[in-house]
Structures are given as structure tokens and as C-alpha cells.
Write a protein that holds these residues in place. Sequence first.
Motif, PDB file in Angstrom:
ATOM      1  N   THR A   1       0.823  -1.084  -0.063  1.00 53.89           N
ATOM      2  CA  THR A   1      -0.156   0.180  -0.017  1.00 53.89           C
ATOM      3  C   THR A   1       0.891   1.424   0.107  1.00 53.89           C
ATOM      4  OG1 THR A   1      -1.784  -1.149   1.308  1.00 53.89           O
ATOM      5  CG2 THR A   1      -1.893   1.171   1.437  1.00 53.89           C
ATOM      6  N   VAL A   2       0.528   2.311  -1.030  1.00 57.74           N
ATOM      7  CA  VAL A   2       1.409   3.238  -1.008  1.00 57.74           C
ATOM      8  C   VAL A   2       0.933   4.326  -0.781  1.00 57.74           C
ATOM      9  CG1 VAL A   2       3.070   4.699  -2.482  1.00 57.74           C
ATOM     10  CG2 VAL A   2       3.084   2.141  -2.760  1.00 57.74           C
ATOM     11  N   LEU A   3       1.119   5.701   0.240  1.00 53.55           N
ATOM     12  CA  LEU A   3       0.529   6.803   0.253  1.00 53.55           C
ATOM     13  C   LEU A   3       1.457   7.689  -0.489  1.00 53.55           C
ATOM     14  CD1 LEU A   3      -1.229   8.956   1.290  1.00 53.55           C
ATOM     15  CD2 LEU A   3       0.278   8.986   3.292  1.00 53.55           C
ATOM     16  N   LEU A   4       0.988   8.229  -1.853  1.00 49.33           N
ATOM     17  CA  LEU A   4       1.709   9.184  -2.194  1.00 49.33           C
ATOM     18  C   LEU A   4       1.187  10.716  -2.015  1.00 49.33           C
ATOM     19  CD1 LEU A   4       1.671   8.459  -6.157  1.00 49.33           C
ATOM     20  CD2 LEU A   4       3.746   8.292  -4.617  1.00 49.33           C
TER      21      LEU A   4
ATOM     22  N   SER B   1      -7.069  12.765  -1.767  1.00 44.90           N
ATOM     23  CA  SER B   1      -7.592  13.953  -1.116  1.00 44.90           C
ATOM     24  C   SER B   1      -6.644  15.212  -1.322  1.00 44.90           C
ATOM     25  CB  SER B   1      -7.730  13.589   0.476  1.00 44.90           C
ATOM     26  OG  SER B   1      -6.402  13.637   1.036  1.00 44.90           O
ATOM     27  N   VAL B   2      -7.377  16.240  -1.147  1.00 38.70           N
ATOM     28  CA  VAL B   2      -6.483  17.558  -1.299  1.00 38.70           C
ATOM     29  C   VAL B   2      -6.743  18.415   0.032  1.00 38.70           C
ATOM     30  CG1 VAL B   2      -6.386  19.880  -2.692  1.00 38.70           C
ATOM     31  CG2 VAL B   2      -7.062  17.703  -3.873  1.00 38.70           C
ATOM     32  N   GLY B   3      -5.709  18.714   0.269  1.00 37.97           N
ATOM     33  CA  GLY B   3      -5.432  19.565   1.642  1.00 37.97           C
ATOM     34  C   GLY B   3      -5.082  18.682   2.818  1.00 37.97           C
ATOM     35  N   TYR B   4      -5.449  19.449   3.931  1.00 36.57           N
ATOM     36  CA  TYR B   4      -5.075  18.919   5.169  1.00 36.57           C
ATOM     37  C   TYR B   4      -6.119  18.196   5.986  1.00 36.57           C
ATOM     38  CZ  TYR B   4      -0.772  21.586   4.471  1.00 36.57           C
ATOM     39  OH  TYR B   4       0.500  22.085   3.983  1.00 36.57           O
ATOM     40  N   ASP B   5      -6.185  16.884   5.772  1.00 38.74           N
ATOM     41  CA  ASP B   5      -7.162  16.124   6.562  1.00 38.74           C
ATOM     42  C   ASP B   5      -6.466  14.877   6.776  1.00 38.74           C
ATOM     43  OD1 ASP B   5      -9.127  14.821   7.881  1.00 38.74           O
ATOM     44  OD2 ASP B   5     -10.556  15.732   6.393  1.00 38.74           O
ATOM     45  N   GLN B   6      -5.762  14.720   7.827  1.00 36.49           N
ATOM     46  CA  GLN B   6      -4.919  13.450   8.118  1.00 36.49           C
ATOM     47  C   GLN B   6      -5.808  12.325   8.820  1.00 36.49           C
ATOM     48  OE1 GLN B   6      -2.276  14.995  11.111  1.00 36.49           O
ATOM     49  NE2 GLN B   6      -1.018  16.092   9.488  1.00 36.49           N
ATOM     50  N   SER B   7      -6.784  12.933   9.491  1.00 35.19           N
ATOM     51  CA  SER B   7      -7.873  11.670   9.876  1.00 35.19           C
ATOM     52  C   SER B   7      -8.253  10.840   8.799  1.00 35.19           C
ATOM     53  CB  SER B   7      -8.918  12.276  10.734  1.00 35.19           C
ATOM     54  OG  SER B   7      -9.897  13.014   9.914  1.00 35.19           O
ATOM     55  N   LYS B   8      -8.859  11.382   7.659  1.00 34.76           N
ATOM     56  CA  LYS B   8      -9.393  10.770   6.547  1.00 34.76           C
ATOM     57  C   LYS B   8      -8.245   9.957   5.931  1.00 34.76           C
ATOM     58  CE  LYS B   8     -13.187  13.507   4.675  1.00 34.76           C
ATOM     59  NZ  LYS B   8     -13.047  14.561   3.423  1.00 34.76           N
ATOM     60  N   ILE B   9      -7.097  10.410   5.646  1.00 34.93           N
ATOM     61  CA  ILE B   9      -6.030   9.683   5.219  1.00 34.93           C
ATOM     62  C   ILE B   9      -5.705   8.304   6.194  1.00 34.93           C
ATOM     63  CG2 ILE B   9      -3.524   9.580   4.588  1.00 34.93           C
ATOM     64  CD1 ILE B   9      -3.897  12.595   3.951  1.00 34.93           C
ATOM     65  N   ALA B  10      -5.687   8.654   7.434  1.00 36.72           N
ATOM     66  CA  ALA B  10      -5.556   7.840   8.537  1.00 36.72           C
ATOM     67  C   ALA B  10      -6.382   6.554   8.387  1.00 36.72           C
ATOM     68  CB  ALA B  10      -5.222   8.246   9.863  1.00 36.72           C
ATOM     69  N   ARG B  11      -7.721   7.143   8.078  1.00 39.25           N
ATOM     70  CA  ARG B  11      -8.740   5.923   7.996  1.00 39.25           C
ATOM     71  C   ARG B  11      -8.571   5.121   6.805  1.00 39.25           C
ATOM     72  NH1 ARG B  11     -12.178   9.995  10.038  1.00 39.25           N
ATOM     73  NH2 ARG B  11     -12.900  10.455   8.038  1.00 39.25           N
ATOM     74  N   ALA B  12      -8.216   5.926   5.569  1.00 40.85           N
ATOM     75  CA  ALA B  12      -7.812   5.125   4.404  1.00 40.85           C
ATOM     76  C   ALA B  12      -7.042   4.304   4.798  1.00 40.85           C
ATOM     77  CB  ALA B  12      -7.875   6.103   3.234  1.00 40.85           C
ATOM     78  N   LEU B  13      -6.014   4.425   5.214  1.00 38.40           N
ATOM     79  CA  LEU B  13      -4.766   3.567   5.379  1.00 38.40           C
ATOM     80  C   LEU B  13      -5.016   2.468   6.334  1.00 38.40           C
ATOM     81  CD1 LEU B  13      -1.799   6.112   5.891  1.00 38.40           C
ATOM     82  CD2 LEU B  13      -2.070   4.514   3.671  1.00 38.40           C
ATOM     83  N   GLU B  14      -5.735   2.657   7.302  1.00 38.67           N
ATOM     84  CA  GLU B  14      -6.163   1.691   8.240  1.00 38.67           C
ATOM     85  C   GLU B  14      -7.232   0.808   7.515  1.00 38.67           C
ATOM     86  OE1 GLU B  14      -5.873   0.125  11.744  1.00 38.67           O
ATOM     87  OE2 GLU B  14      -5.045   2.002  11.012  1.00 38.67           O
ATOM     88  N   SER B  15      -8.104   1.122   6.560  1.00 36.95           N
ATOM     89  CA  SER B  15      -8.888   0.215   6.024  1.00 36.95           C
ATOM     90  C   SER B  15      -8.038  -0.712   5.128  1.00 36.95           C
ATOM     91  CB  SER B  15     -10.215   0.992   5.030  1.00 36.95           C
ATOM     92  OG  SER B  15      -9.383   1.767   4.042  1.00 36.95           O
ATOM     93  N   THR B  16      -7.031  -0.162   4.403  1.00 35.64           N
ATOM     94  CA  THR B  16      -6.124  -1.275   3.564  1.00 35.64           C
ATOM     95  C   THR B  16      -5.710  -2.114   4.475  1.00 35.64           C
ATOM     96  OG1 THR B  16      -4.060   0.164   3.664  1.00 35.64           O
ATOM     97  CG2 THR B  16      -5.557   0.711   2.109  1.00 35.64           C
ATOM     98  N   LYS B  17      -5.142  -2.016   5.715  1.00 36.92           N
ATOM     99  CA  LYS B  17      -4.356  -2.667   6.502  1.00 36.92           C
ATOM    100  C   LYS B  17      -5.470  -3.825   6.665  1.00 36.92           C
ATOM    101  CE  LYS B  17      -1.055  -0.960   9.818  1.00 36.92           C
ATOM    102  NZ  LYS B  17      -1.134  -0.328  11.413  1.00 36.92           N
ATOM    103  N   LYS B  18      -6.591  -3.673   6.989  1.00 34.27           N
ATOM    104  CA  LYS B  18      -7.468  -4.796   7.329  1.00 34.27           C
ATOM    105  C   LYS B  18      -7.644  -5.775   6.107  1.00 34.27           C
ATOM    106  CE  LYS B  18      -9.919  -2.161  10.804  1.00 34.27           C
ATOM    107  NZ  LYS B  18     -10.930  -0.962  10.846  1.00 34.27           N
ATOM    108  N   LYS B  19      -7.484  -5.109   5.038  1.00 32.11           N
ATOM    109  CA  LYS B  19      -7.707  -5.882   3.894  1.00 32.11           C
ATOM    110  C   LYS B  19      -6.481  -6.990   3.654  1.00 32.11           C
ATOM    111  CE  LYS B  19     -10.530  -2.827   1.305  1.00 32.11           C
ATOM    112  NZ  LYS B  19     -10.469  -1.726   0.310  1.00 32.11           N
ATOM    113  N   ASP B  20      -5.353  -6.440   4.136  1.00 39.29           N
ATOM    114  CA  ASP B  20      -4.046  -7.227   3.657  1.00 39.29           C
ATOM    115  C   ASP B  20      -4.128  -8.595   4.442  1.00 39.29           C
ATOM    116  OD1 ASP B  20      -3.205  -5.071   2.045  1.00 39.29           O
ATOM    117  OD2 ASP B  20      -2.011  -4.168   3.709  1.00 39.29           O
TER     118      ASP B  20
END
Lengths: 270, 79
Positions: A261-264, B60-79
Motif C-alpha cells: 500500500t502506497v501513500l503518495l 484527497s486535497v488539503g490537510y485532513d490527516q484523519s481521512k488519510i489515516a482511516r483510508a490507510l487503516e482500511s487497507t491494513k485490514k484487507k491485507d
Amino acid sequence: MKTLLLAAALAGSWPALTDDGPGEAAEVYAELVRANAEATALDIVGTATLRYEGQGQSILFELEGESHVSKPLLGWMRYSRKADSEPAPIYQAAEFIADGSTVVVLEPDKKSYMEIGDQWLPVFPPVTPFFAWTGTRAPDVETVAFLADEARPERQGLLVTTSQGTETLWLVDKKLVSAEIRTESKGMRREELYTFTRWDIASGKIDPQAYTRAIPDDYEENNPNAHLEADFIEVGAAAPNVTLQGMDDALFQLDSLRGKTVLLNFWFYT
Amino acid sequence: MVLAVNTGDDKSTIESYWKASDYTFTAVRQSEGAVSRAFGVKAYPTNYVIGPDGKVLFRSVGYDQSKIARALESTKKKD
């Protein structure tokens, strides 16, 4: 010889504010209008630092004034970003030239502060570079509307809607009859010059088409990557297999990271 | 994996900035803004999360770390 806002601020005569509430803000604004109306030339006013808060981060700008001895070009302010707290700056250097007046530029609902001595004082109206857009492409101006507030005659300006949002340009001196706005894009050698003309402050009317826009003739040839332009990649679509370069200069393809998984994160510093 | 794709700064600027920061992720560069354009990046910061299959999971555009964190978290569960 009168000098403008910045000089007053540096001399410590800027009214001390405790907040940016409307009452005090109006006083400051009136003072600014007065100072500009009386100005006949802009001295070298030195530098000040302005802290801008927006989009969840604070950014420091260095603000410089320069000397111009005659009208109509009274002066300009240049903002350059100074490293502060976050990795990805969102505003690039902007320069604004106004005919017949120094124009204070601002975005409503955002806070600006000016450093005076060891104090950070809120500035109202919030001052920010007019063209605060960033991106690989300069925004296209779509509409221009005249703004006037009868209850507060000192507040007049232009509401400029662009392909990247809406910006407000407030006027300080009612004598302003034209303005040139230059945008510079990051990552693409594109520069657009907007010239606003033919608008009538007395009647409060502006012709939405009353601007000209110039794009350098050699834009296409200067931009060999123009064909790579694309809109955002949709969620669910395949990411393009771009070539990236590490700090060790090694090139690699994005597709080589398949399986991870890559975050760009796209950013720039200056 | 986090890649911070720089736009328009020279190598020494990035290096000195990275040295002064505590980032554990990687700074990478691109040629003439080609990567930004390929991803249609028009404002900064823009973030893309790309899944193991190479498909875009989130942007996403701009600063919203929580959304990114959630997106990353969701990929983790799938892995």
C-alpha cells in the motif's frame, strides 16, 4: 512623505488589538484607508513577518515593501514563505501591483497576524497574497463581481471566481481603476497576466468580461509534458505507472511497488 | 509505504529540509512535474492512497490527516 501600512506597523503605531472582532477591526481598517489615501509615495518600509493561519496550519510569510516614488504605481508587497511548522507549504510567492493604490488583499474568515516587536497582533482584514493558489496550473478567471457594502463604504472589492475557487480582492483606495494580477504556476512554465479594466466604482458595476488574459505564446513548446496532463485519477482506477527518483538519484517505477500500500503525498517546499 | 513526491524543489533544498525534519518516510523527486500531472495534481498537498493491486483507494486535497489515516487503516485490514 507618508508611508503605508507596513511602516506604521513597524513603527509600533499600529493599533494594538486583543482580538480580531469586528469593532476593533473596523478601526484598523479605517486607519489603513486613511494612510493609503494620504500616501503619495511609498518609502522603503523594510520587512515584517506575517503569520498566516489557514487550512489547519500556520505559515510564516516574510513581507517586504519596496520604494516607488511616483503614482500610479504606489508600491507592491511581496510575500515569501518562510519555513515554519509543516512540510507542505500551500502558498507560493505572490506579487501584486495595483494602479493608483496599494491594495490590501485578503481572504475572509481566515486569521492573519502581524509581528510587531515581540507581539503577534491579529490583522484585519486578514492579509494574504491574492493569488494564493497553488498547483501545476494557473487558475482560469471565470467571473468577476464588484463587492460593495453600503454600511461599510470603506469595504469595496472584487470577487473573483476561478477554476480553483473564489478569491476576494478588497480595495483600499477608491481611485483604483485597474489592476494587474500575475499568476505563476508551480511545476509548469505557465504565466498568466490578468488586467482588470473598465469598472466603475461610483456605480458599483463591473463588466464581468472586463479583463484581458494573456498566456505566453510559447507555453506549449515550453511544456513538453503537456500531454501528460490529466485530471485526478478516480478511486478504483489504476494508478499511472510513473517514474520516480529517489534521493539517491535512482529511478524506479511506481508499479515496482505492487503488493504494497502506497501513500503518495505531493508537496513542495518553495 | 509513504512517498513524499516533491514538486519543483532542487535536491539540496529537499535534503536540507529532510535533514532538519524528523520524517521517517521517503522523499522522492519527479522529472519536470510529470508525476504531478499524471495524477492530475493541481493543489498541494494532494494525497493518493494506492492499494497493493495498483488501484487508487483514496485521494484527497488539503490537510485532513484523519481521512488519510482511516483510508490507510482500511487497507491494513484487507491485507
